[in-house]
Design an enzyme around this catalytic site. Structure first.
Site, PDB file in Angstrom:
ATOM      1  N   ARG A  83       0.825  -1.207   0.000  1.00  0.00           N
ATOM      2  CA  ARG A  83       0.000   0.000   0.000  1.00  0.00           C
ATOM      3  C   ARG A  83       0.862   1.262   0.000  1.00  0.00           C
ATOM      4  O   ARG A  83       0.355   2.369   0.169  1.00  0.00           O
ATOM      5  CB  ARG A  83      -0.921   0.007   1.217  1.00  0.00           C
ATOM      6  CG  ARG A  83      -2.001  -1.082   1.155  1.00  0.00           C
ATOM      7  CD  ARG A  83      -2.952  -0.825   0.002  1.00  0.00           C
ATOM      8  NE  ARG A  83      -3.959  -1.869  -0.143  1.00  0.00           N
ATOM      9  CZ  ARG A  83      -3.856  -2.931  -0.930  1.00  0.00           C
ATOM     10  NH1 ARG A  83      -2.750  -3.102  -1.668  1.00  0.00           N
ATOM     11  NH2 ARG A  83      -4.808  -3.823  -1.005  1.00  0.00           N
ATOM     12  N   GLY A 116       0.879  -4.027  11.031  1.00  0.00           N
ATOM     13  CA  GLY A 116       1.968  -3.103  10.769  1.00  0.00           C
ATOM     14  C   GLY A 116       1.628  -1.927   9.879  1.00  0.00           C
ATOM     15  O   GLY A 116       2.554  -1.263   9.386  1.00  0.00           O
ATOM     16  N   ARG A 130      20.685 -18.349  12.051  1.00  0.00           N
ATOM     17  CA  ARG A 130      20.438 -17.015  11.504  1.00  0.00           C
ATOM     18  C   ARG A 130      20.130 -16.011  12.612  1.00  0.00           C
ATOM     19  O   ARG A 130      20.496 -14.836  12.507  1.00  0.00           O
ATOM     20  CB  ARG A 130      19.289 -17.046  10.499  1.00  0.00           C
ATOM     21  CG  ARG A 130      19.642 -17.731   9.192  1.00  0.00           C
ATOM     22  CD  ARG A 130      18.677 -17.338   8.113  1.00  0.00           C
ATOM     23  NE  ARG A 130      18.781 -15.926   7.790  1.00  0.00           N
ATOM     24  CZ  ARG A 130      17.839 -15.235   7.145  1.00  0.00           C
ATOM     25  NH1 ARG A 130      16.727 -15.844   6.768  1.00  0.00           N
ATOM     26  NH2 ARG A 130      17.993 -13.955   6.893  1.00  0.00           N
ATOM     27  N   ALA A 140      14.750 -13.075  11.504  1.00  0.00           N
ATOM     28  CA  ALA A 140      16.139 -12.614  11.512  1.00  0.00           C
ATOM     29  C   ALA A 140      16.553 -12.034  10.163  1.00  0.00           C
ATOM     30  O   ALA A 140      17.730 -12.017   9.834  1.00  0.00           O
ATOM     31  CB  ALA A 140      17.064 -13.771  11.902  1.00  0.00           C
ATOM     32  N   LYS A 191      16.433  -5.953   1.337  1.00  0.00           N
ATOM     33  CA  LYS A 191      16.971  -4.894   2.192  1.00  0.00           C
ATOM     34  C   LYS A 191      18.470  -5.048   2.453  1.00  0.00           C
ATOM     35  O   LYS A 191      19.199  -4.053   2.526  1.00  0.00           O
ATOM     36  CB  LYS A 191      16.204  -4.828   3.502  1.00  0.00           C
ATOM     37  CG  LYS A 191      14.754  -4.390   3.321  1.00  0.00           C
ATOM     38  CD  LYS A 191      14.010  -4.310   4.629  1.00  0.00           C
ATOM     39  CE  LYS A 191      12.547  -3.928   4.401  1.00  0.00           C
ATOM     40  NZ  LYS A 191      11.803  -3.778   5.653  1.00  0.00           N
ATOM     41  N   ASN A 209      16.145   0.313   3.560  1.00  0.00           N
ATOM     42  CA  ASN A 209      14.802   0.292   2.969  1.00  0.00           C
ATOM     43  C   ASN A 209      14.476   1.580   2.214  1.00  0.00           C
ATOM     44  O   ASN A 209      13.382   1.703   1.673  1.00  0.00           O
ATOM     45  CB  ASN A 209      13.735   0.040   4.044  1.00  0.00           C
ATOM     46  CG  ASN A 209      13.417   1.274   4.872  1.00  0.00           C
ATOM     47  OD1 ASN A 209      14.268   2.153   5.058  1.00  0.00           O
ATOM     48  ND2 ASN A 209      12.203   1.349   5.379  1.00  0.00           N
ATOM     49  N   GLY A 219      15.884  -8.845   6.976  1.00  0.00           N
ATOM     50  CA  GLY A 219      16.101  -7.409   6.888  1.00  0.00           C
ATOM     51  C   GLY A 219      15.156  -6.596   7.739  1.00  0.00           C
ATOM     52  O   GLY A 219      15.539  -5.554   8.295  1.00  0.00           O
ATOM     53  N   ALA A 220      13.905  -7.044   7.882  1.00  0.00           N
ATOM     54  CA  ALA A 220      12.945  -6.301   8.702  1.00  0.00           C
ATOM     55  C   ALA A 220      13.366  -6.285  10.158  1.00  0.00           C
ATOM     56  O   ALA A 220      13.258  -5.270  10.848  1.00  0.00           O
ATOM     57  CB  ALA A 220      11.555  -6.910   8.553  1.00  0.00           C
TER      58      ALA A 220
END
Length: 294
Positions: free
Chosen positions: A21, A256, A160, A132, A71, A92, A134-135
Protein backbone atom coordinates in the site's frame (compact mmCIF):
# COMPACT_ATOMS: atom_id res chain seq x y z
CA UNK A 1 20.06 11.64 -25.33
CA UNK A 2 17.72 9.94 -22.84
CA UNK A 3 14.36 11.61 -22.29
CA UNK A 4 13.38 11.38 -18.60
CA UNK A 5 9.78 11.89 -17.46
CA UNK A 6 9.05 15.39 -16.18
CA UNK A 7 7.08 14.16 -13.17
CA UNK A 8 9.02 13.07 -10.08
CA UNK A 9 9.17 9.26 -9.98
CA UNK A 10 9.40 7.08 -6.87
CA UNK A 11 8.66 3.41 -6.27
CA UNK A 12 8.81 0.44 -3.93
CA UNK A 13 10.63 -2.72 -5.00
CA UNK A 14 10.15 -6.20 -3.56
CA UNK A 15 8.93 -9.75 -4.04
CA UNK A 16 6.03 -10.17 -3.42
CA UNK A 17 4.86 -6.62 -4.03
CA UNK A 18 1.22 -6.73 -5.18
CA UNK A 19 -0.03 -6.32 -1.59
CA UNK A 20 1.94 -3.11 -0.97
CA UNK A 21 0.00 0.00 0.00
CA UNK A 22 3.04 2.26 -0.26
CA UNK A 23 1.78 3.94 -3.47
CA UNK A 24 -1.50 4.89 -1.75
CA UNK A 25 0.36 6.24 1.27
CA UNK A 26 2.79 8.36 -0.73
CA UNK A 27 -0.01 9.78 -2.85
CA UNK A 28 -1.81 10.80 0.35
CA UNK A 29 1.40 12.40 1.58
CA UNK A 30 1.80 14.21 -1.74
CA UNK A 31 -1.75 15.59 -1.54
CA UNK A 32 -1.16 16.81 2.03
CA UNK A 33 2.07 18.57 1.08
CA UNK A 34 0.94 19.74 -2.37
CA UNK A 35 3.54 17.73 -4.24
CA UNK A 36 3.08 16.08 -7.63
CA UNK A 37 4.69 12.68 -8.03
CA UNK A 38 4.35 9.15 -9.35
CA UNK A 39 4.90 6.22 -7.01
CA UNK A 40 4.87 2.71 -8.48
CA UNK A 41 5.36 -0.92 -7.45
CA UNK A 42 8.27 -2.85 -8.94
CA UNK A 43 8.32 -6.64 -8.81
CA UNK A 44 11.85 -8.01 -9.09
CA UNK A 45 12.89 -11.64 -9.15
CA UNK A 46 15.26 -12.68 -6.34
CA UNK A 47 18.33 -12.41 -8.58
CA UNK A 48 17.29 -9.19 -10.36
CA UNK A 49 17.66 -6.48 -7.72
CA UNK A 50 21.22 -5.62 -8.74
CA UNK A 51 20.04 -4.74 -12.26
CA UNK A 52 16.46 -3.52 -11.72
CA UNK A 53 17.37 -1.05 -8.96
CA UNK A 54 20.14 0.79 -10.89
CA UNK A 55 17.95 0.85 -14.01
CA UNK A 56 15.23 2.68 -12.07
CA UNK A 57 17.63 5.50 -11.19
CA UNK A 58 19.25 5.51 -14.64
CA UNK A 59 15.78 6.10 -16.11
CA UNK A 60 15.20 9.17 -13.94
CA UNK A 61 13.81 7.68 -10.73
CA UNK A 62 14.46 9.82 -7.66
CA UNK A 63 13.74 7.58 -4.68
CA UNK A 64 13.15 3.92 -4.02
CA UNK A 65 11.72 2.06 -1.05
CA UNK A 66 12.99 -1.49 -0.59
CA UNK A 67 11.04 -4.34 0.96
CA UNK A 68 11.32 -8.13 1.30
CA UNK A 69 13.71 -9.73 0.32
CA UNK A 70 16.10 -7.03 -0.86
CA UNK A 71 16.97 -4.89 2.19
CA UNK A 72 20.37 -6.46 2.82
CA UNK A 73 21.25 -6.32 -0.88
CA UNK A 74 20.29 -2.64 -0.91
CA UNK A 75 22.63 -2.15 2.05
CA UNK A 76 25.49 -3.83 0.18
CA UNK A 77 24.97 -1.68 -2.93
CA UNK A 78 24.59 1.68 -1.14
CA UNK A 79 27.55 4.01 -1.51
CA UNK A 80 26.65 6.30 1.39
CA UNK A 81 24.98 4.81 4.48
CA UNK A 82 23.12 6.68 7.19
CA UNK A 83 23.94 5.84 10.81
CA UNK A 84 20.62 3.98 11.08
CA UNK A 85 21.39 1.86 8.01
CA UNK A 86 24.92 1.16 9.20
CA UNK A 87 23.61 -0.09 12.52
CA UNK A 88 20.87 -2.16 10.91
CA UNK A 89 22.93 -3.75 8.16
CA UNK A 90 19.85 -3.27 5.98
CA UNK A 91 18.43 -0.48 3.81
CA UNK A 92 14.80 0.29 2.97
CA UNK A 93 15.18 3.79 1.48
CA UNK A 94 17.42 4.74 -1.47
CA UNK A 95 18.05 7.99 -3.31
CA UNK A 96 20.70 9.60 -5.48
CA UNK A 97 22.55 12.68 -4.24
CA UNK A 98 25.50 14.21 -6.07
CA UNK A 99 25.70 11.08 -8.18
CA UNK A 100 26.03 8.74 -5.21
CA UNK A 101 23.53 6.16 -4.02
CA UNK A 102 22.44 6.91 -0.45
CA UNK A 103 20.84 4.30 1.79
CA UNK A 104 18.88 4.70 5.02
CA UNK A 105 16.73 2.46 7.18
CA UNK A 106 13.48 3.96 8.45
CA UNK A 107 11.90 0.71 9.65
CA UNK A 108 13.02 1.01 13.26
CA UNK A 109 11.92 4.58 13.79
CA UNK A 110 8.63 3.71 12.06
CA UNK A 111 8.04 0.79 14.43
CA UNK A 112 8.89 2.75 17.57
CA UNK A 113 6.62 5.62 16.56
CA UNK A 114 3.74 3.25 15.94
CA UNK A 115 4.30 1.35 19.19
CA UNK A 116 4.28 4.72 20.97
CA UNK A 117 1.00 5.58 19.22
CA UNK A 118 -0.39 2.30 20.57
CA UNK A 119 0.69 3.28 24.11
CA UNK A 120 3.07 0.33 24.33
CA UNK A 121 5.38 0.62 27.33
CA UNK A 122 8.84 0.37 25.75
CA UNK A 123 10.94 1.48 28.71
CA UNK A 124 11.95 -1.70 30.48
CA UNK A 125 9.99 -3.93 28.09
CA UNK A 126 10.79 -7.58 27.47
CA UNK A 127 10.54 -8.03 23.70
CA UNK A 128 10.40 -11.20 21.61
CA UNK A 129 11.45 -10.49 18.01
CA UNK A 130 10.42 -13.24 15.60
CA UNK A 131 12.55 -13.38 12.45
CA UNK A 132 16.14 -12.61 11.51
CA UNK A 133 15.87 -10.99 8.08
CA UNK A 134 16.10 -7.41 6.89
CA UNK A 135 12.94 -6.30 8.70
CA UNK A 136 14.29 -7.52 12.04
CA UNK A 137 17.70 -5.94 11.44
CA UNK A 138 16.20 -2.51 11.00
CA UNK A 139 14.47 -2.35 14.38
CA UNK A 140 17.04 -3.58 16.93
CA UNK A 141 18.84 -0.29 17.54
CA UNK A 142 15.68 1.88 17.78
CA UNK A 143 14.01 -0.59 20.17
CA UNK A 144 17.01 -0.60 22.47
CA UNK A 145 17.30 3.18 22.26
CA UNK A 146 13.62 3.38 23.26
CA UNK A 147 14.53 1.61 26.51
CA UNK A 148 13.61 -2.03 25.92
CA UNK A 149 15.36 -4.06 28.60
CA UNK A 150 15.70 -7.36 26.73
CA UNK A 151 15.26 -8.37 23.11
CA UNK A 152 15.23 -12.09 22.37
CA UNK A 153 15.55 -12.95 18.66
CA UNK A 154 14.01 -16.22 17.50
CA UNK A 155 14.05 -17.74 14.05
CA UNK A 156 13.24 -21.07 12.43
CA UNK A 157 16.97 -21.45 11.78
CA UNK A 158 18.70 -20.69 15.07
CA UNK A 159 21.98 -20.00 13.30
CA UNK A 160 20.44 -17.01 11.50
CA UNK A 161 19.21 -15.55 14.79
CA UNK A 162 22.73 -15.74 16.22
CA UNK A 163 24.18 -14.33 12.99
CA UNK A 164 21.83 -11.35 13.24
CA UNK A 165 22.95 -10.66 16.80
CA UNK A 166 26.62 -10.89 15.89
CA UNK A 167 26.25 -8.93 12.64
CA UNK A 168 24.41 -6.16 14.47
CA UNK A 169 27.10 -5.82 17.13
CA UNK A 170 29.80 -5.98 14.48
CA UNK A 171 28.12 -3.24 12.42
CA UNK A 172 28.02 -0.97 15.47
CA UNK A 173 31.72 -1.50 16.10
CA UNK A 174 32.74 -1.19 12.43
CA UNK A 175 30.94 2.15 12.02
CA UNK A 176 31.87 3.58 15.42
CA UNK A 177 28.24 3.65 16.54
CA UNK A 178 27.04 3.43 20.15
CA UNK A 179 25.64 0.04 21.13
CA UNK A 180 22.38 1.60 22.35
CA UNK A 181 23.05 1.07 26.06
CA UNK A 182 24.02 -2.49 25.25
CA UNK A 183 25.85 -2.83 28.58
CA UNK A 184 22.57 -2.19 30.37
CA UNK A 185 20.34 -4.17 28.01
CA UNK A 186 20.29 -7.84 27.12
CA UNK A 187 20.15 -9.09 23.55
CA UNK A 188 19.95 -12.82 22.93
CA UNK A 189 19.11 -15.18 20.08
CA UNK A 190 17.60 -18.61 19.66
CA UNK A 191 15.10 -20.79 17.85
CA UNK A 192 11.32 -20.59 17.81
CA UNK A 193 10.95 -23.07 20.68
CA UNK A 194 13.16 -21.10 23.08
CA UNK A 195 10.74 -18.23 23.52
CA UNK A 196 10.13 -18.60 27.29
CA UNK A 197 6.88 -19.16 29.15
CA UNK A 198 4.93 -16.00 29.99
CA UNK A 199 7.99 -13.84 29.43
CA UNK A 200 7.12 -11.18 26.90
CA UNK A 201 5.51 -7.76 27.06
CA UNK A 202 5.72 -7.29 23.29
CA UNK A 203 5.95 -10.01 20.64
CA UNK A 204 6.86 -8.69 17.18
CA UNK A 205 6.46 -10.80 14.06
CA UNK A 206 9.18 -9.58 11.68
CA UNK A 207 8.71 -12.51 9.29
CA UNK A 208 6.65 -12.50 6.11
CA UNK A 209 4.68 -15.57 7.24
CA UNK A 210 1.35 -13.72 7.27
CA UNK A 211 1.77 -12.93 3.57
CA UNK A 212 1.65 -16.68 2.98
CA UNK A 213 -1.44 -17.04 5.18
CA UNK A 214 0.53 -18.62 8.03
CA UNK A 215 1.66 -17.72 11.53
CA UNK A 216 5.09 -18.56 12.95
CA UNK A 217 5.04 -21.70 15.09
CA UNK A 218 5.55 -20.20 18.54
CA UNK A 219 4.82 -21.79 21.92
CA UNK A 220 1.29 -20.87 23.08
CA UNK A 221 2.29 -19.63 26.55
CA UNK A 222 4.70 -16.82 25.76
CA UNK A 223 2.42 -13.85 26.46
CA UNK A 224 2.21 -11.88 29.67
CA UNK A 225 -1.31 -10.85 30.81
CA UNK A 226 -0.99 -7.32 29.38
CA UNK A 227 1.09 -8.20 26.33
CA UNK A 228 0.98 -6.76 22.80
CA UNK A 229 1.32 -8.94 19.70
CA UNK A 230 2.50 -6.84 16.75
CA UNK A 231 2.70 -8.07 13.15
CA UNK A 232 4.80 -6.06 10.69
CA UNK A 233 2.49 -7.41 7.96
CA UNK A 234 -0.75 -5.48 7.50
CA UNK A 235 -4.13 -5.81 5.86
CA UNK A 236 -7.86 -5.05 6.14
CA UNK A 237 -8.38 -8.16 8.30
CA UNK A 238 -6.46 -9.58 11.25
CA UNK A 239 -3.31 -11.37 10.07
CA UNK A 240 -2.77 -15.08 10.83
CA UNK A 241 -0.21 -14.11 13.48
CA UNK A 242 -2.69 -11.80 15.18
CA UNK A 243 -5.43 -14.42 15.18
CA UNK A 244 -3.19 -17.05 16.75
CA UNK A 245 -1.75 -14.57 19.26
CA UNK A 246 -5.22 -13.62 20.44
CA UNK A 247 -6.11 -17.28 20.96
CA UNK A 248 -2.88 -17.78 22.92
CA UNK A 249 -3.57 -14.93 25.32
CA UNK A 250 -2.20 -11.72 23.86
CA UNK A 251 -4.09 -8.85 25.47
CA UNK A 252 -3.79 -6.63 22.40
CA UNK A 253 -2.95 -7.21 18.74
CA UNK A 254 -1.94 -4.79 16.01
CA UNK A 255 -0.84 -5.03 12.41
CA UNK A 256 1.97 -3.10 10.77
CA UNK A 257 0.02 -0.49 8.82
CA UNK A 258 0.97 2.20 11.31
CA UNK A 259 4.61 1.20 11.06
CA UNK A 260 4.42 1.25 7.26
CA UNK A 261 2.98 4.77 7.33
CA UNK A 262 5.53 6.03 9.86
CA UNK A 263 8.52 4.60 8.02
CA UNK A 264 7.09 5.93 4.76
CA UNK A 265 6.78 9.38 6.33
CA UNK A 266 10.45 9.27 7.28
CA UNK A 267 11.36 8.25 3.72
CA UNK A 268 9.17 11.07 2.41
CA UNK A 269 11.04 13.50 4.67
CA UNK A 270 14.42 12.27 3.40
CA UNK A 271 13.31 12.76 -0.20
CA UNK A 272 11.29 15.99 0.10
CA UNK A 273 12.24 17.68 3.38
CA UNK A 274 8.57 17.67 4.43
CA UNK A 275 6.80 15.75 7.21
CA UNK A 276 3.27 14.55 6.37
CA UNK A 277 0.43 13.95 8.84
CA UNK A 278 0.72 10.24 9.64
CA UNK A 279 -2.35 10.03 11.90
CA UNK A 280 -4.61 11.46 9.21
CA UNK A 281 -3.10 9.05 6.69
CA UNK A 282 -3.69 6.07 8.99
CA UNK A 283 -7.31 7.06 9.56
CA UNK A 284 -7.86 7.46 5.81
CA UNK A 285 -6.35 4.06 5.04
CA UNK A 286 -8.40 2.29 7.71
CA UNK A 287 -11.58 4.04 6.57
CA UNK A 288 -10.92 3.02 2.95
CA UNK A 289 -10.56 -0.62 3.99
CA UNK A 290 -13.66 -0.43 6.15
CA UNK A 291 -15.72 1.03 3.31
CA UNK A 292 -14.49 -1.67 0.93
CA UNK A 293 -15.79 -4.37 3.26
CA UNK A 294 -19.33 -2.91 3.40
Amino acid sequence: MTDFPTIARYAVIGNPIAHSRSPDIHQLFAAQTQRTLEYDKILAEPDEFGTVMPAFFEQGGLGLNVTVPFKQEAYALSQILSARAAAAGAVNTLWLQNGLLHGCNTDGIGLVRDLTRLDAQLDGAQVLLVGAGGAARGVLQPLLEAGCAHIHIVNRTERRAHELREDWLSALADHGLPAAHFDEHALSAGNLLSAGTGSWDIVINATASSLQGQAPELPPDIYRPDSLAYDMVYGPEDTPFMRVARIHGAARCADGLGMLIEQAAESFYLWHGLRPDTQATLETMRATWSAART
